[in-house]
Design a protein around this motif. Sequence first.
Motif, PDB file in Angstrom:
ATOM      1  N   GLU A 192       4.342  -4.193  -1.707  1.00  0.00           N
ATOM      2  CA  GLU A 192       3.492  -5.218  -2.423  1.00  0.00           C
ATOM      3  C   GLU A 192       2.191  -4.982  -3.077  1.00  0.00           C
ATOM      4  O   GLU A 192       1.875  -5.272  -3.961  1.00  0.00           O
ATOM      5  CB  GLU A 192       3.567  -6.656  -1.630  1.00  0.00           C
ATOM      6  CG  GLU A 192       3.064  -7.901  -2.536  1.00  0.00           C
ATOM      7  CD  GLU A 192       3.177  -9.043  -1.505  1.00  0.00           C
ATOM      8  OE1 GLU A 192       2.572 -10.061  -1.936  1.00  0.00           O
ATOM      9  OE2 GLU A 192       3.793  -8.878  -0.525  1.00  0.00           O
ATOM     10  N   VAL A 233       4.930   0.536 -14.322  1.00  0.00           N
ATOM     11  CA  VAL A 233       4.666   0.895 -12.782  1.00  0.00           C
ATOM     12  C   VAL A 233       5.288   1.798 -12.293  1.00  0.00           C
ATOM     13  O   VAL A 233       5.054   2.623 -11.540  1.00  0.00           O
ATOM     14  CB  VAL A 233       4.708  -0.638 -11.969  1.00  0.00           C
ATOM     15  CG1 VAL A 233       4.566  -0.177 -10.491  1.00  0.00           C
ATOM     16  CG2 VAL A 233       3.523  -1.443 -12.522  1.00  0.00           C
ATOM     17  N   LEU A 255       2.220  -2.128  -5.614  1.00  0.00           N
ATOM     18  CA  LEU A 255       2.326  -2.624  -7.223  1.00  0.00           C
ATOM     19  C   LEU A 255       1.292  -3.294  -7.424  1.00  0.00           C
ATOM     20  O   LEU A 255       1.142  -3.225  -8.656  1.00  0.00           O
ATOM     21  CB  LEU A 255       3.624  -3.173  -6.887  1.00  0.00           C
ATOM     22  CG  LEU A 255       4.944  -2.611  -6.430  1.00  0.00           C
ATOM     23  CD1 LEU A 255       6.180  -3.346  -6.224  1.00  0.00           C
ATOM     24  CD2 LEU A 255       5.552  -1.681  -7.489  1.00  0.00           C
ATOM     25  N   ARG A 256       0.498  -4.130  -6.635  1.00  0.00           N
ATOM     26  CA  ARG A 256      -0.499  -5.054  -7.079  1.00  0.00           C
ATOM     27  C   ARG A 256      -1.345  -3.881  -7.809  1.00  0.00           C
ATOM     28  O   ARG A 256      -2.061  -4.063  -8.811  1.00  0.00           O
ATOM     29  CB  ARG A 256      -0.852  -6.204  -6.178  1.00  0.00           C
ATOM     30  CG  ARG A 256      -2.033  -6.761  -6.568  1.00  0.00           C
ATOM     31  CD  ARG A 256      -2.835  -7.732  -5.445  1.00  0.00           C
ATOM     32  NE  ARG A 256      -1.695  -8.420  -4.988  1.00  0.00           N
ATOM     33  CZ  ARG A 256      -1.761  -9.128  -3.741  1.00  0.00           C
ATOM     34  NH1 ARG A 256      -2.765  -9.067  -3.166  1.00  0.00           N
ATOM     35  NH2 ARG A 256      -0.688  -9.863  -3.365  1.00  0.00           N
ATOM     36  N   THR A 261      10.988  -7.195  -3.596  1.00  0.00           N
ATOM     37  CA  THR A 261       9.173  -6.783  -3.875  1.00  0.00           C
ATOM     38  C   THR A 261       9.514  -5.836  -5.034  1.00  0.00           C
ATOM     39  O   THR A 261       8.745  -5.661  -5.946  1.00  0.00           O
ATOM     40  CB  THR A 261       8.690  -6.416  -2.699  1.00  0.00           C
ATOM     41  OG1 THR A 261       8.557  -7.317  -1.661  1.00  0.00           O
ATOM     42  CG2 THR A 261       7.286  -6.035  -2.912  1.00  0.00           C
ATOM     43  N   LEU A 262      10.142  -4.723  -5.043  1.00  0.00           N
ATOM     44  CA  LEU A 262      10.225  -3.858  -5.858  1.00  0.00           C
ATOM     45  C   LEU A 262      10.777  -4.360  -7.167  1.00  0.00           C
ATOM     46  O   LEU A 262      10.149  -3.917  -8.561  1.00  0.00           O
ATOM     47  CB  LEU A 262      11.164  -2.461  -5.429  1.00  0.00           C
ATOM     48  CG  LEU A 262      11.208  -1.503  -6.655  1.00  0.00           C
ATOM     49  CD1 LEU A 262       9.854  -0.891  -6.791  1.00  0.00           C
ATOM     50  CD2 LEU A 262      12.166  -0.473  -6.085  1.00  0.00           C
ATOM     51  N   GLN A 304      -0.517  -2.497 -11.053  1.00  0.00           N
ATOM     52  CA  GLN A 304      -0.477  -3.393 -12.242  1.00  0.00           C
ATOM     53  C   GLN A 304      -1.931  -3.612 -12.732  1.00  0.00           C
ATOM     54  O   GLN A 304      -2.225  -3.587 -13.910  1.00  0.00           O
ATOM     55  CB  GLN A 304       0.175  -4.550 -11.816  1.00  0.00           C
ATOM     56  CG  GLN A 304       1.725  -4.548 -11.561  1.00  0.00           C
ATOM     57  CD  GLN A 304       2.119  -6.038 -10.738  1.00  0.00           C
ATOM     58  OE1 GLN A 304       1.490  -6.740 -10.490  1.00  0.00           O
ATOM     59  NE2 GLN A 304       3.552  -5.697 -10.431  1.00  0.00           N
ATOM     60  N   ASP A 361       5.808  -5.394 -14.676  1.00  0.00           N
ATOM     61  CA  ASP A 361       5.293  -4.196 -15.424  1.00  0.00           C
ATOM     62  C   ASP A 361       6.158  -3.090 -15.389  1.00  0.00           C
ATOM     63  O   ASP A 361       5.726  -2.224 -14.283  1.00  0.00           O
ATOM     64  CB  ASP A 361       3.655  -3.939 -14.985  1.00  0.00           C
ATOM     65  CG  ASP A 361       3.390  -2.904 -15.939  1.00  0.00           C
ATOM     66  OD1 ASP A 361       3.761  -2.385 -16.816  1.00  0.00           O
ATOM     67  OD2 ASP A 361       1.991  -2.717 -15.452  1.00  0.00           O
ATOM     68  N   ARG A 381      10.632  -7.297  -8.458  1.00  0.00           N
ATOM     69  CA  ARG A 381       9.706  -8.081  -9.197  1.00  0.00           C
ATOM     70  C   ARG A 381       8.605  -7.387  -9.660  1.00  0.00           C
ATOM     71  O   ARG A 381       8.114  -7.874 -10.795  1.00  0.00           O
ATOM     72  CB  ARG A 381       9.165  -9.071  -7.758  1.00  0.00           C
ATOM     73  CG  ARG A 381       8.513 -10.267  -8.475  1.00  0.00           C
ATOM     74  CD  ARG A 381       8.125 -11.419  -7.292  1.00  0.00           C
ATOM     75  NE  ARG A 381       7.769 -10.529  -5.947  1.00  0.00           N
ATOM     76  CZ  ARG A 381       8.482 -10.536  -4.833  1.00  0.00           C
ATOM     77  NH1 ARG A 381       9.688 -10.912  -4.917  1.00  0.00           N
ATOM     78  NH2 ARG A 381       7.868 -10.042  -3.704  1.00  0.00           N
ATOM     79  N   GLY A 382       8.211  -6.359  -9.109  1.00  0.00           N
ATOM     80  CA  GLY A 382       6.963  -5.617  -9.369  1.00  0.00           C
ATOM     81  C   GLY A 382       7.383  -4.957 -10.856  1.00  0.00           C
ATOM     82  O   GLY A 382       6.541  -4.848 -12.023  1.00  0.00           O
TER      83      GLY A 382
END
Length: 316
Positions: free
Chosen positions: A142, A184, A145-146, A173-174, A149, A181, A176-177
Motif C-alpha cells: 500500500e 504504476v 503504490l502510494r 491492494t494491488l 502514484q 494508475d 486498487r493501486g
Amino acid sequence: MTKYKHDKQFGQAGLSMQSTRARQAADDADAGRAAEGVFVDRNHHDDWLRETILSGLDSPLSSACALQERDTLSAVRRALDNNDATLAFQPVVDARHAPRVAFYEGLIRLNDGSGRIIPAREFIHTCETSELGRLIDCRALELGLRALQQNPSVRLSINMSARSIGYPCWTETLERGLAADPSVGERLIIEITEASAMIMPDITCVFMERMQTRGISFALDDFGAGYTSFRYLKDFYFDIIKIDGQFINGIHRDPDNRVLTEALISIARHFDMFTVAESVERGEDAALLLAMGIDCMQGHYFGAPSSIPPWTRVPR
C-alpha cells in the motif's frame, strides 16, 4: 510457460520450538473460535500464550527470549493496527553510471508507539509464517503504490513473501493501486525471497506470469542464500536477481566469495536476468563488482535507507 522480457534500462529512479508450537496453537485456537463466531480477547490470548510458552521452557534465557518475542510481536500488531508504518528508501545504483539511481527499494519500518523503530530482524522471520506476515506485506505494498502514484519518475521495489500470493487483502491492494494508475505496474518491482519462492514454486510461477503481463517486474531476493532448484529458476524467469550480501560484503579480500559471485552472475546472465549486488559497503568491493560485470549495486556505500524519499530532497 510464456516468458516476458522486460526493458532492462531503468529510469531514475534460536527461538525455541516450544515457543513456535505454542504460538501456532494459540493462533489455531483463535481461528477456530472466530469461525464459530466467538469473540477473541487478544489480552486473554497473550496471557494464555505467555503461560503456555513459559511452561515449555527449561531455562531463564529461553524464557527471556520467548517473552521478548511475544513483546515484539505485540508491538508489531499495535503498529499495524495504528498505521504506524512507513517505508525507508534505499537506492539501487547503475554500476556503470554510479551514482545514478536505477530504482529504490522500499523497506518496511514499524514504530512501536514510543518513536522507536522495531528492527526488522526482530520480527520478520517470526512473522513470516503467520497472518502478521501477510498484513506486513499488505501495508508495504500500500505504501509503495502510494509513493509510485505520487512520483511518476520513480521506480520502486517492494518485498513480499510467496505466502502472500492469493491473500485477499494483498490482491485487493494491488488491484486498487493499478486501477487508480495503470502506469504504476510498469514501475513496480516485487521482490520475493529465494527461500519463500521455493516453498511453492508452481504457484509462484503462475502468479509471476500473470503479473508480468501487467508490466510488473520481479526480483529474486537473497539469491544464493537458500536452496534454489535450478530447474525452477528457468521457469520462474525473474527479471532481476539480487545476490545475497554474504557473498558481497568484503568480496575484494575473499577469493572464495569472488568465485561464487562470478558463478551467480554467470547464471543470471545465461537466463537474461538483471543482476544486483546487495550489501556493498566499500569502494574496493564496488570496483571489483563493476569489473566482474554486475549491473547494479545496493548498500551503505551508495546510501543508507531513508524515511525521507530521496527524490524529494532539494539539492544543496
